[in-house]
Design a protein around this motif. Structure first.
Motif, PDB file in Angstrom:
ATOM      1  N   GLY A   1      -1.309   3.839  -7.297  1.00  0.00           N
ATOM      2  CA  GLY A   1      -2.240   3.581  -6.496  1.00  0.00           C
ATOM      3  C   GLY A   1      -3.747   4.270  -6.662  1.00  0.00           C
ATOM      4  N   SER A   2      -3.816   5.131  -7.831  1.00  0.00           N
ATOM      5  CA  SER A   2      -4.749   5.636  -8.286  1.00  0.00           C
ATOM      6  C   SER A   2      -5.561   4.711  -9.339  1.00  0.00           C
ATOM      7  CB  SER A   2      -4.863   7.189  -8.849  1.00  0.00           C
ATOM      8  OG  SER A   2      -3.683   6.983  -9.962  1.00  0.00           O
ATOM      9  N   PHE A  25      -7.147  -6.493   1.702  1.00  0.00           N
ATOM     10  CA  PHE A  25      -7.294  -5.967   2.853  1.00  0.00           C
ATOM     11  C   PHE A  25      -8.423  -7.060   3.838  1.00  0.00           C
ATOM     12  CE2 PHE A  25     -10.471  -3.519   5.712  1.00  0.00           C
ATOM     13  CZ  PHE A  25      -9.629  -3.185   6.636  1.00  0.00           C
ATOM     14  N   CYS A  26      -9.369  -7.256   3.040  1.00  0.00           N
ATOM     15  CA  CYS A  26     -10.473  -8.237   3.449  1.00  0.00           C
ATOM     16  C   CYS A  26      -9.903  -9.370   3.948  1.00  0.00           C
ATOM     17  CB  CYS A  26     -11.605  -8.203   2.614  1.00  0.00           C
ATOM     18  SG  CYS A  26     -12.448  -6.739   2.251  1.00  0.00           S
ATOM     19  N   PRO A  32      -4.620   7.107  -3.272  1.00  0.00           N
ATOM     20  CA  PRO A  32      -4.775   8.435  -3.983  1.00  0.00           C
ATOM     21  C   PRO A  32      -6.038   8.425  -5.064  1.00  0.00           C
ATOM     22  CG  PRO A  32      -3.054   7.557  -4.794  1.00  0.00           C
ATOM     23  CD  PRO A  32      -3.289   6.456  -3.747  1.00  0.00           C
ATOM     24  N   LEU A  52       1.952   1.813  -3.389  1.00  0.00           N
ATOM     25  CA  LEU A  52       1.023   2.056  -4.279  1.00  0.00           C
ATOM     26  C   LEU A  52       0.680   3.698  -4.312  1.00  0.00           C
ATOM     27  CD1 LEU A  52      -1.781  -0.584  -3.967  1.00  0.00           C
ATOM     28  CD2 LEU A  52      -0.165  -0.389  -5.674  1.00  0.00           C
ATOM     29  N   GLN A  63      -7.569   1.958 -10.845  1.00  0.00           N
ATOM     30  CA  GLN A  63      -8.791   1.155 -10.131  1.00  0.00           C
ATOM     31  C   GLN A  63      -8.258  -0.316 -10.081  1.00  0.00           C
ATOM     32  OE1 GLN A  63     -12.725   0.871 -11.408  1.00  0.00           O
ATOM     33  NE2 GLN A  63     -13.336   1.900  -9.661  1.00  0.00           N
ATOM     34  N   ILE A 123     -13.313   1.013   0.339  1.00  0.00           N
ATOM     35  CA  ILE A 123     -12.121   0.542   1.199  1.00  0.00           C
ATOM     36  C   ILE A 123     -10.870   1.106   0.635  1.00  0.00           C
ATOM     37  CG2 ILE A 123     -10.877  -1.541   1.804  1.00  0.00           C
ATOM     38  CD1 ILE A 123     -13.390  -3.235   1.073  1.00  0.00           C
ATOM     39  N   GLN A 143      -6.303  -0.735  -7.089  1.00  0.00           N
ATOM     40  CA  GLN A 143      -7.069  -0.375  -5.882  1.00  0.00           C
ATOM     41  C   GLN A 143      -7.973  -1.568  -5.377  1.00  0.00           C
ATOM     42  OE1 GLN A 143      -9.408   3.045  -6.742  1.00  0.00           O
ATOM     43  NE2 GLN A 143      -7.747   4.643  -6.097  1.00  0.00           N
ATOM     44  N   HIS A 144      -8.685  -2.311  -6.555  1.00  0.00           N
ATOM     45  CA  HIS A 144      -9.542  -3.139  -6.039  1.00  0.00           C
ATOM     46  C   HIS A 144      -8.855  -4.551  -5.707  1.00  0.00           C
ATOM     47  CE1 HIS A 144     -13.247  -1.858  -8.336  1.00  0.00           C
ATOM     48  NE2 HIS A 144     -13.078  -0.960  -7.403  1.00  0.00           N
ATOM     49  N   MET A 161     -16.269  -3.766   3.837  1.00  0.00           N
ATOM     50  CA  MET A 161     -15.763  -5.026   4.003  1.00  0.00           C
ATOM     51  C   MET A 161     -16.765  -6.194   4.176  1.00  0.00           C
ATOM     52  SD  MET A 161     -12.985  -6.457   6.374  1.00  0.00           S
ATOM     53  CE  MET A 161     -13.569  -7.178   7.759  1.00  0.00           C
ATOM     54  N   VAL A 197       0.811  -1.102   0.027  1.00  0.00           N
ATOM     55  CA  VAL A 197       0.016  -0.163   0.088  1.00  0.00           C
ATOM     56  C   VAL A 197       0.849   1.240   0.067  1.00  0.00           C
ATOM     57  CG1 VAL A 197      -1.878   1.231   1.397  1.00  0.00           C
ATOM     58  CG2 VAL A 197      -1.985  -1.344   1.166  1.00  0.00           C
ATOM     59  N   ALA A 212      -7.938  -3.693  -1.923  1.00  0.00           N
ATOM     60  CA  ALA A 212      -8.812  -3.785  -1.086  1.00  0.00           C
ATOM     61  C   ALA A 212      -9.477  -5.004  -0.815  1.00  0.00           C
ATOM     62  CB  ALA A 212     -10.258  -2.895  -1.481  1.00  0.00           C
ATOM     63  N   HIS A 213      -9.446  -6.216  -1.725  1.00  0.00           N
ATOM     64  CA  HIS A 213      -9.687  -7.378  -1.530  1.00  0.00           C
ATOM     65  C   HIS A 213      -8.726  -8.027  -0.787  1.00  0.00           C
ATOM     66  CE1 HIS A 213     -10.880 -11.653  -2.307  1.00  0.00           C
ATOM     67  NE2 HIS A 213      -9.762 -11.655  -2.478  1.00  0.00           N
TER      68      HIS A 213
END
Ligand SMILES: Cc1cc2nc3c(=O)[nH]c(=O)nc-3n(C[C@H](O)[C@H](O)[C@H](O)COP(=O)(O)OP(=O)(O)OC[C@H]3O[C@@H](n4cnc5c(N)ncnc54)[C@H](O)[C@@H]3O)c2cc1C
Lengths: 379, 397
Positions: A275-276, A288-289, B395, A264, A278, B387, A281-282, B326, A261, A285-286
């Motif tokens: 990191g901008s 992270f879960c 960003p 990114l 998508q 998230i 990003q997805h 989440m 992260v 985010a996945h």
């Protein structure tokens, strides 16, 4: 018990996080690897870990430990995972200590546990005989002889076996390879006649030993637990180790994720931060879960072990399998999202991927534990 | 403290045992078994009505709401015990409602005293059924671009005009909580207000939309010069977006968690064993499906433990927060996977739509219904965006 840390556990976490970041960061692993250290860890660090009380977490206070328990052990191991710190913590302070606490006679406990808690003695478990973990697959035989036994067989993947002062060896006193009955555990002196130990370095720069036993004489008093009933002790020790490995892989995942992260947020391509995008990003985010799920499963397993729950083994398998899957994903995503630099030896992320692979394999991978869970649920 | 809680557990168990009708301890099989309440409520049995009344009398349809608003006034710990005891006895939820899951929490936080006293007790007793007027034909994921207008008139009423879509149960609901634009000149997020009104008001009309499952649970909803008293505005004019987002976090946790409630209902391996059979060692006869099920159950369990941990951490004042996205994302994707697996091991039985043994096509309909889980309440992609932005602080594009 609620799935939150209590005050005592939060203190352990804070001190472990600080300690390993300061005294055993990834740079130390790199140094030990590059110098091809014979021990594979720093003995001064190991002594400091004893001063901190870490090496006694799984050992009762009555035997010189702190008795803080498995949640605390997991927090220490998670910090170890974040920093990839090297030491015989898992092999001796967790797995062997649990085997002796569970199966040892009063004399054995008194002789070994205080010294293990003080980090002045390392004990390693010699159980695996095949490349894929199968603790009941024991071909090593122990034949009764005089007032003791004679051991013959070959063990592999013995964590820290090359530096052990004592070995816990699973051997068959009856039955066939694969039977859970008939397995007996022995405490064996690695210097005894007929024991030969060969250090093997692994992809993650850690050491294991391949050990052969050629007609090794063992005293009857060195049997750990009752004859033929070693499997339950073995499973208890392995489960403690598996839960801590889940915690270590959680640390590996969390650290790889955080670095990714950060990357990114800072790396620019096409005139903007990567990191901008998508697509990235997805995936982040996945991930992270997934790390959150691994955290919940791991905490549940450690808590269940502390409670002595009869579902503990089930939750341990859940945690080992889930944390293993997540560590694999987290480290692979980390390498991919770092691009070329992620493939360089100079950059640390590769160490995390190697450790995730090795820790995932140790004491059963996610297929092993998924199968074990399914069997426990009877399907 | 612990002793008090244990006492509460004993009393609760005894009360549930004595008051929950046997029929209300059967698993929820389909939509017919769900009690939504409202003026037009149709109870599927006397037991269903009785169970609602008994629970509402104790405030246990909304256990943590204050008693003056019709709640049970329970602490979080007591509520957890109540849930555990209900699960242990297999008690059905007495009442399902958007009022409980969504509007209630928003009113408790943003409503004025008169609004709370007026609306919350009716939600708690299941007297008024609410629907959610958020989405519009041109405003889905980009909800803040909504256009339904509410213009304040000289007589102190708002005049509401516009069109909502995907309004679940609009044709069955009594009232609507509705996002409207009160200031067309203000920036996108700043001109939005949160308005409550009666669906029986002149100028409101609904038209059901048929779904792939064959059901028509949601509607197009039209507002043609609907007059709404000014007092029905929640919060300040132009501040509706904050309320809307707060409500969405509750909706998302509910959707994410609801699938788990059903996942716990009957373990899927149990169903699989019946459908597929086992070998001499008790393993499922299909090894690839067995592996898929094991991995699914692993994730479902780790997710259920995460729900538990998030709640425990909140109780202890710890934790990350902002996790509703989440829970929504992961919970709904899991439920979709679960439905795919259920279909797989039922084989061709799962395809039956009508006729003997089809159970009115329940299985296929549940599968089809579950596809919406990752769309309703904000799509999976939108949750991942949130998230990435809020939790990971990545960003903007
Ligand atoms: C069963 C069901 C019940 C519902 N109930 C209600 C209700 O009661 N009240 C109510 O107000 N609404 C309700 N909805 C509407 C729901 O909230 C919307 O359908 C949802 O927010 C998506 O909007 P949309 O359908 O316009 O899709 P769109 O926003 O047009 O999305 C189409 C696709 O584009 C993707 N997409 C859009 N924006 C982005 C982006 N920024 N990044 C990446 N991908 C993106 C989406 O993820 C999706 O895959 C319901 C929907 C369903 C299916």
């Amino acid at each position: 018990m609620a799935l939150v840390l209590n005050d005592e556990q939060r203190m352990v976490k804070d001190s472990a996080d600080g300690f390993f970041a300061e005294h055993a960061p990834v740079a130390q692993l790199r140094k030990l690897r590059d110098s091809n250290s014979a021990d594979g860890f720093d003995r001064a660090l190991w002594a400091k870990m004893a001063d901190m009380g870490f090496t006694g977490v799984a050992i009762p206070e009555s035997h010189g430990g702190t008795g803080l328990g498995m949640v605390a052990a997991g927090l220490i191991q998670e910090a170890i995972g974040r920093n990839l710190s090297l030491s015989p913590f898992l092999s001796s302070a967790i797995v062997a200590a649990t085997a002796i606490t569970r199966g040892g006679s009063p004399e054995q406990k008194a002789a070994l546990l205080p010294q293990m808690a003080a980090a002045s003695r390392i004990v390693a478990l010699a159980a695996d005989e095949r490349p894929r973990h199968a603790p009941a697959h024991v071909e090593t035989r122990a034949e009764a002889s005089g007032n003791g036994f004679r051991l013959t067989g070959a063990k592999r993947f013995v964590l820290d076996g090359h530096v052990a002062d004592r070995l816990i060896v699973s051997a068959r006193t009856s039955g066939e390879a694969g039977d859970t009955d008939g397995i007996t555990l022995f405490l064996v002196d690695p210097n005894a006649a007929g024991v030969s130990i060969e250090r093997r370095r692994m992809v993650d720069s850690r050491n294991v030993a391949a050990i052969t036993f050629d007609d090794v004489q063992v005293d009857g008093a060195d049997m750990l637990g009752a004859p033929g009933e070693g499997h339950a002790i073995l499973e208890a020790a392995l489960d403690a180790g598996r839960a801590c490995l889940a915690a270590e892989m959680l640390g590996v995942s969390a650290q790889s994720f955080d670095s990714t992260v950060d990357y990114l947020r800072s790396r620019e391509q096409f005139g903007r931060k990567i990191g901008s995008f998508q697509a990235l990003q997805h995936r982040a985010a996945h991930l992270f879960c997934e790390v959150e799920l691994a955290r919940s499963a791991t905490l549940k397993a450690l808590t269940a072990l502390d409670e002595g729950s009869d579902r503990a083994a089930f939750y341990v398998s859940l945690a080992k399998a889930k944390a293993g899957d997540v560590a694999k994903l987290a480290t692979n995503e980390a390498v991919q999202m770092h691009g070329g630099i992620g493939m360089t030896d100079e950059f640390d992320i590769g160490f995390y991927m190697k450790r995730a692979r090795a820790a995932g394999e140790t004491f059963g991978d996610s297929a092993f534990h998924g199968d074990r869970m399914a069997r426990m649920m009877r399907y | 403290m612990d002793e008090e809680l244990e006492g509460f557990r004993r009393d609760t168990a005894a009360w549930l045992e004595a008051n929950c009708p046997a029929a209300m301890r059967q698993p929820v099989e389909s939509e017919r078994d769900v009690c939504w309440g409202g003026r037009k409520a149709r109870f599927s049995s006397d037991d269903q009505r009785l169970w609602l009344e008994r629970m509402a009398d104790r405030g246990w349809t909304v256990p943590e709401w204050p008693k003056i608003y019709g709640g049970g006034g329970l602490s979080r710990d007591e509520h957890k015990i109540l849930q555990q005891e209900m699960r242990r006895l297999g008690c059905r939820p007495p009442l399902s409602s958007f009022g409980i899951w969504m509007l209630g929490p928003a009113l408790l936080k943003y409503g004025n005293e008169a609004q709370k006293l007026d609306h919350l007790p009716k939600i708690a007793r299941g007297e008024i059924r609410w629907c959610q007027g958020y989405s519009e034909p041109g405003a889905g994921s980009d909800l803040a671009s909504l256009r339904t207008s509410a213009i304040l008139q000289a007589d102190g009423c708002f005049l509401v005009n516009g069109e909502k879509v995907w309004t679940s149960y609009a044709d069955k609901a009594d009232w609507i909580f509705c996002l409207v634009r009160t200031d067309p000149a203000a920036a996108k997020h700043l001109g939005i207000s949160f308005l409550l009104f009666d669906m029986a008001s002149p100028g409101v009309s609904t038209s059901p939309i048929r779904l792939i499952s064959g059901y028509s649970p949601f509607c197009q909803t039209f507002f043609d010069n609907v007059r709404v008293p000014q007092e029905n505005l929640v919060g300040a004019p132009g501040k509706g977006w904050d309320i809307a987002k707060y409500l969405l976090t509750h909706e998302r946790e509910m959707i994410g968690g609801m699938d788990m409630a059903s996942a716990g209902r009957d373990s899927m391996h149990q169903l699989a064993k019946t459908a597929i059979g086992t070998d001499s060692e008790g393993r499922l006869n299909d090894s690839l499906l067995r592996a898929d099920i094991a991995r699914h159950e692993m994730n479902a369990l780790a997710f259920a433990l995460t729900l538990e941990r998030v709640k425990d951490e909140a109780r202890a004042g710890q934790g990350v927060g902002a996790l509703s996205s989440m829970l929504k994302y992961y919970g709904t994707e899991l439920n979709k996977e679960r439905q795919e697996l259920l279909m797989s091991f039922a084989g061709s039985d799962s395809l039956m739509w009508e006729g003997p043994d089809s159970h009115d096509g329940d299985m296929a309909k549940s599968w089809l219904r579950s596809r919406a889980n990752s769309i309703e309440g904000g799509t999976s992609e939108v949750q991942l965006n949130i998230i990435a932005k809020r939790v990971l602080q990545l960003p903007g594009a």
